[in-house]
Design a protein around this motif. Structure first.
Motif, PDB file in Angstrom:
ATOM      1  N   ILE A 366       2.283   2.979   6.421  1.00 21.58           N
ATOM      2  CA  ILE A 366       0.856   2.995   6.764  1.00 21.58           C
ATOM      3  C   ILE A 366       0.256   1.596   6.856  1.00 21.58           C
ATOM      4  N   LEU A 367       0.510   0.756   5.857  1.00 26.15           N
ATOM      5  CA  LEU A 367      -0.167  -0.544   5.794  1.00 26.15           C
ATOM      6  C   LEU A 367       0.116  -1.442   6.992  1.00 26.15           C
ATOM      7  N   PRO A 368       1.345  -1.508   7.519  1.00 31.22           N
ATOM      8  CA  PRO A 368       1.556  -2.355   8.701  1.00 31.22           C
ATOM      9  C   PRO A 368       0.781  -1.890   9.933  1.00 31.22           C
ATOM     10  N   LEU A 369       0.298  -0.645   9.916  1.00 34.09           N
ATOM     11  CA  LEU A 369      -0.421  -0.092  11.069  1.00 34.09           C
ATOM     12  C   LEU A 369      -1.923  -0.320  10.993  1.00 34.09           C
ATOM     13  N   ILE A 370      -2.407  -0.855   9.878  1.00 37.90           N
ATOM     14  CA  ILE A 370      -3.842  -1.120   9.747  1.00 37.90           C
ATOM     15  C   ILE A 370      -4.250  -2.168  10.779  1.00 37.90           C
ATOM     16  N   PRO A 371      -5.231  -1.869  11.611  1.00 38.11           N
ATOM     17  CA  PRO A 371      -5.601  -2.811  12.667  1.00 38.11           C
ATOM     18  C   PRO A 371      -6.399  -4.004  12.127  1.00 38.11           C
ATOM     19  N   GLY A 372      -6.265  -5.120  12.815  1.00 33.59           N
ATOM     20  CA  GLY A 372      -7.047  -6.298  12.469  1.00 33.59           C
ATOM     21  C   GLY A 372      -6.265  -7.295  11.646  1.00 33.59           C
ATOM     22  N   ARG A 373      -6.334  -8.553  12.059  1.00 31.89           N
ATOM     23  CA  ARG A 373      -5.596  -9.583  11.352  1.00 31.89           C
ATOM     24  C   ARG A 373      -6.177  -9.847   9.962  1.00 31.89           C
ATOM     25  N   SER A 374      -7.477  -9.700   9.822  1.00 29.83           N
ATOM     26  CA  SER A 374      -8.100  -9.905   8.518  1.00 29.83           C
ATOM     27  C   SER A 374      -7.582  -8.900   7.506  1.00 29.83           C
ATOM     28  N   ALA A 375      -7.438  -7.644   7.948  1.00 34.59           N
ATOM     29  CA  ALA A 375      -6.923  -6.615   7.049  1.00 34.59           C
ATOM     30  C   ALA A 375      -5.484  -6.909   6.651  1.00 34.59           C
ATOM     31  N   GLN A 376      -4.682  -7.382   7.593  1.00 28.50           N
ATOM     32  CA  GLN A 376      -3.289  -7.695   7.294  1.00 28.50           C
ATOM     33  C   GLN A 376      -3.185  -8.896   6.351  1.00 28.50           C
ATOM     34  N   ARG A 377      -4.091  -9.867   6.533  1.00 31.15           N
ATOM     35  CA  ARG A 377      -4.129 -10.995   5.592  1.00 31.15           C
ATOM     36  C   ARG A 377      -4.413 -10.491   4.175  1.00 31.15           C
ATOM     37  N   LEU A 378      -5.351  -9.542   4.061  1.00 37.82           N
ATOM     38  CA  LEU A 378      -5.721  -9.024   2.747  1.00 37.82           C
ATOM     39  C   LEU A 378      -4.549  -8.283   2.115  1.00 37.82           C
ATOM     40  N   VAL A 379      -3.819  -7.508   2.916  1.00 34.59           N
ATOM     41  CA  VAL A 379      -2.639  -6.798   2.406  1.00 34.59           C
ATOM     42  C   VAL A 379      -1.627  -7.788   1.846  1.00 34.59           C
ATOM     43  N   LEU A 380      -1.472  -8.918   2.529  1.00 32.66           N
ATOM     44  CA  LEU A 380      -0.511  -9.924   2.072  1.00 32.66           C
ATOM     45  C   LEU A 380      -0.936 -10.569   0.753  1.00 32.66           C
ATOM     46  N   VAL A 381      -2.193 -10.997   0.677  1.00 38.89           N
ATOM     47  CA  VAL A 381      -2.618 -11.695  -0.549  1.00 38.89           C
ATOM     48  C   VAL A 381      -2.689 -10.739  -1.745  1.00 38.89           C
ATOM     49  N   ILE A 382      -3.010  -9.475  -1.507  1.00 37.74           N
ATOM     50  CA  ILE A 382      -2.961  -8.497  -2.593  1.00 37.74           C
ATOM     51  C   ILE A 382      -1.530  -8.340  -3.084  1.00 37.74           C
ATOM     52  N   GLY A 383      -0.577  -8.519  -2.165  1.00 33.55           N
ATOM     53  CA  GLY A 383       0.832  -8.488  -2.554  1.00 33.55           C
ATOM     54  C   GLY A 383       1.408  -7.090  -2.607  1.00 33.55           C
ATOM     55  N   THR A 384       1.172  -6.299  -1.568  1.00 33.13           N
ATOM     56  CA  THR A 384       1.696  -4.935  -1.556  1.00 33.13           C
ATOM     57  C   THR A 384       3.209  -4.912  -1.751  1.00 33.13           C
ATOM     58  N   ASP A 385       3.907  -5.809  -1.083  1.00 31.14           N
ATOM     59  CA  ASP A 385       5.372  -5.849  -1.191  1.00 31.14           C
ATOM     60  C   ASP A 385       5.794  -6.201  -2.615  1.00 31.14           C
ATOM     61  N   PHE A 386       5.056  -7.104  -3.231  1.00 23.42           N
ATOM     62  CA  PHE A 386       5.336  -7.440  -4.629  1.00 23.42           C
ATOM     63  C   PHE A 386       5.184  -6.211  -5.509  1.00 23.42           C
ATOM     64  N   TRP A 387       4.113  -5.454  -5.313  1.00 23.07           N
ATOM     65  CA  TRP A 387       3.871  -4.300  -6.162  1.00 23.07           C
ATOM     66  C   TRP A 387       4.892  -3.199  -5.915  1.00 23.07           C
ATOM     67  N   ILE A 388       5.387  -3.092  -4.688  1.00 23.39           N
ATOM     68  CA  ILE A 388       6.468  -2.136  -4.421  1.00 23.39           C
ATOM     69  C   ILE A 388       7.711  -2.524  -5.212  1.00 23.39           C
ATOM     70  N   ALA A 389       8.063  -3.814  -5.139  1.00 20.36           N
ATOM     71  CA  ALA A 389       9.227  -4.287  -5.889  1.00 20.36           C
ATOM     72  C   ALA A 389       9.022  -4.116  -7.384  1.00 20.36           C
ATOM     73  N   ALA A 390       7.792  -4.376  -7.861  1.00 23.11           N
ATOM     74  CA  ALA A 390       7.498  -4.220  -9.284  1.00 23.11           C
ATOM     75  C   ALA A 390       7.614  -2.762  -9.712  1.00 23.11           C
ATOM     76  N   ALA A 391       7.138  -1.847  -8.860  1.00 17.72           N
ATOM     77  CA  ALA A 391       7.242  -0.420  -9.174  1.00 17.72           C
ATOM     78  C   ALA A 391       8.699   0.028  -9.226  1.00 17.72           C
ATOM     79  N   LEU A 392       9.498  -0.463  -8.306  1.00 18.84           N
ATOM     80  CA  LEU A 392      10.926  -0.129  -8.310  1.00 18.84           C
ATOM     81  C   LEU A 392      11.612  -0.699  -9.552  1.00 18.84           C
ATOM     82  N   THR A 393      11.222  -1.914  -9.931  1.00 17.08           N
ATOM     83  CA  THR A 393      11.779  -2.534 -11.133  1.00 17.08           C
ATOM     84  C   THR A 393      11.469  -1.699 -12.371  1.00 17.08           C
ATOM     85  N   ALA A 394      10.212  -1.311 -12.515  1.00 19.36           N
ATOM     86  CA  ALA A 394       9.804  -0.502 -13.661  1.00 19.36           C
ATOM     87  C   ALA A 394      10.536   0.836 -13.671  1.00 19.36           C
ATOM     88  N   THR A 395      10.726   1.414 -12.499  1.00 16.49           N
ATOM     89  CA  THR A 395      11.418   2.702 -12.398  1.00 16.49           C
ATOM     90  C   THR A 395      12.871   2.582 -12.839  1.00 16.49           C
TER      91      THR A 395
END
Length: 424
Positions: A366-395
């Motif tokens: 879903i997140l890569p499909l969000i339109p707008g470069r500003s939104a994609q910048r926000l996804v990056l700085v929030i660190g969605t990929d980091f949190w995915i890796a962190a969730a997998l680590t905890a699991t």
């Protein structure tokens, strides 16, 4: 069919970007022209797109620079495509050799959705991370057997030589007391880095290795300003806890952007944030050592090894000083390990695993499909990929530390699960 798909994909994606391979290609052109200053900002495509790999990598790929770029890039694309299949091959083999039955189609679909965007990006850029990932997976696969320990060590040595962060996976083999493997890795790393002396001369090769170490390993701070957002724990803590001046980033490519939003609720000194990163990294590794050591005599060692491989991969991505988004193609192994467990057992642990996998798959679809470069910048700085890796680590920590782990594996399902994870 594979050739047709690869060809179509190349013309759709690779020709329009392929930024990383352009760096390799024009570095090879400079080398073939007789230049030895391979870490000069003018050796490839300038300061923003400079050559950052050891001399051996350049020697191996420079023959393609004798060809026109369109032909060379097509060959490189096919090699990248083959390496991605290699990653899948080794992960499937690791699952099979763990003693578990083959994963269900539903499980593989979730794995695909959770990691596909990283592999598409890797193909678009033509980055050597694909080969490094395949080499790490291959080394894990071969290291478990005595007769293939030297092949495993060679693959890991290649991975470390090309991208030094792979060395962060070696503490696992220290815990397992695989001394022959570790000694062989060290010897092969030395030998591989001395091979370019045949071309450059011994003294020049040592000088180039020293320059590479200073430029890439020690000076990684400058790469954060001229490269993609750092999605490792260090970068995440800096974005959350310090006041980052994004205007210091050097603009000039699609990923050297200066318009990122600040998301830090507090502003502590950068040195303090980095200290927290080091402290947390040590705690994570200590927890990993405890979990692996505690289960060293477990009867289902082959099944546990698959989870332990997945966990050391996740930790490597998190504690690495600099993890770009493209590095997250490594998540194929931990995601596949969790999926094969989640959709083959009926337990509380398996249910938690399924929820985490659904989160990872949904976020990366879903997140890569969000339109707008500003939104994609926000996804990056929030660190969605980091949190995915962190969730997998905890699991993975949760499953490995759970007492019912062996019972869960003993109760693995042999029937195809439905979409809810229950037996069909």
């Amino acid at each position: 069919m594979t050739f047709i798909v690869a060809t179509i994909g190349y013309f759709i994606a690779a020709r329009s970007r392929f930024v990383d391979y352009q760096v390799y290609y024009y570095a090879g052109v400079s080398l073939l022209a007789g230049r030895y200053d391979i870490y000069s900002s003018t050796f490839s495509l300038g300061e923003l797109l400079d050559y950052r790999y050891p001399p051996l990598f350049l020697l191996l790929i420079c023959p393609l620079s004798m060809l026109p770029f369109s032909v060379a890039s097509y060959i490189w694309w096919l090699l990248c495509w083959a390496q991605e299949f290699g990653c899948i091959f080794y992960v499937r083999r690791l699952i099979r050799e763990s003693g578990l039955a083959a994963m269900s189609k539903w499980g593989w679909l979730i794995v695909f959705l959770a990691v596909a965007q990283y592999y598409v990006m890797a193909l678009q850029y033509g980055n050597a991370q694909i080969f490094v990932t395949m080499a790490i997976f291959g080394s894990f696969c071969l290291a478990a057997r005595t007769e293939t320990v030297f092949q495993a060590a060679m693959l890991m040595a290649l991975a470390i030589t090309f991208k030094v962060f792979a060395v962060l996976t070696l503490p696992y083999f220290v815990l397992k007391k695989q001394w022959n493997y570790l000694i062989a890795v060290g010897l092969f790393v030395v030998i591989l880095n001395l091979v370019p002396a045949v071309y450059f001369g011994f003294d020049k090769n040592l000088e180039l290795l020293g320059t590479w170490f200073d430029h890439v390993v020690l000076d990684h701070e400058s790469h954060e300003k001229i490269g993609p957002i750092n999605l490792a724990l260090k970068g995440q803590l800096r974005r959350y806890l310090t006041d980052i001046d994004y205007s210091e980033r050097v603009s000039g490519t699609e990923w050297t952007d200066t318009e990122y939003k600040k998301i830090n609720p507090i502003a502590i000194p950068r040195q303090t944030a980095d200290g927290i990163w080091i402290g947390l990294s040590l705690i994570f590794y200590l927890a990993f050592f405890v979990v692996v050591w505690r289960n060293r005599t477990a009867t289902n060692s082959r099944q546990r090894r698959l989870f332990e491989y997945g966990l050391i991969i996740c930790l490597t991505l998190l504690v690495n000083p600099l993890s770009y988004k493209i590095y997250f193609i490594l998540l194929l192994l931990p995601v596949a390990a969790i999926a094969n467990f989640a959709f083959r057992t009926v337990s509380k642990q398996a249910k938690v695993c399924r929820y985490v996998l659904y989160f990872a798959a949904a976020a990366n679809v879903i997140l890569p499909l969000i339109p707008g470069r500003s939104a994609q910048r926000l996804v990056l700085v929030i660190g969605t990929d980091f949190w995915i890796a962190a969730a997998l680590t905890a699991t993975l920590f949760y499953v490995l530390a759970s007492k019912p782990f062996e019972d869960n594996l003993a109760a693995k399902m042999t029937l195809e699960p439905d979409i809810n994870g229950s037996p069909a």
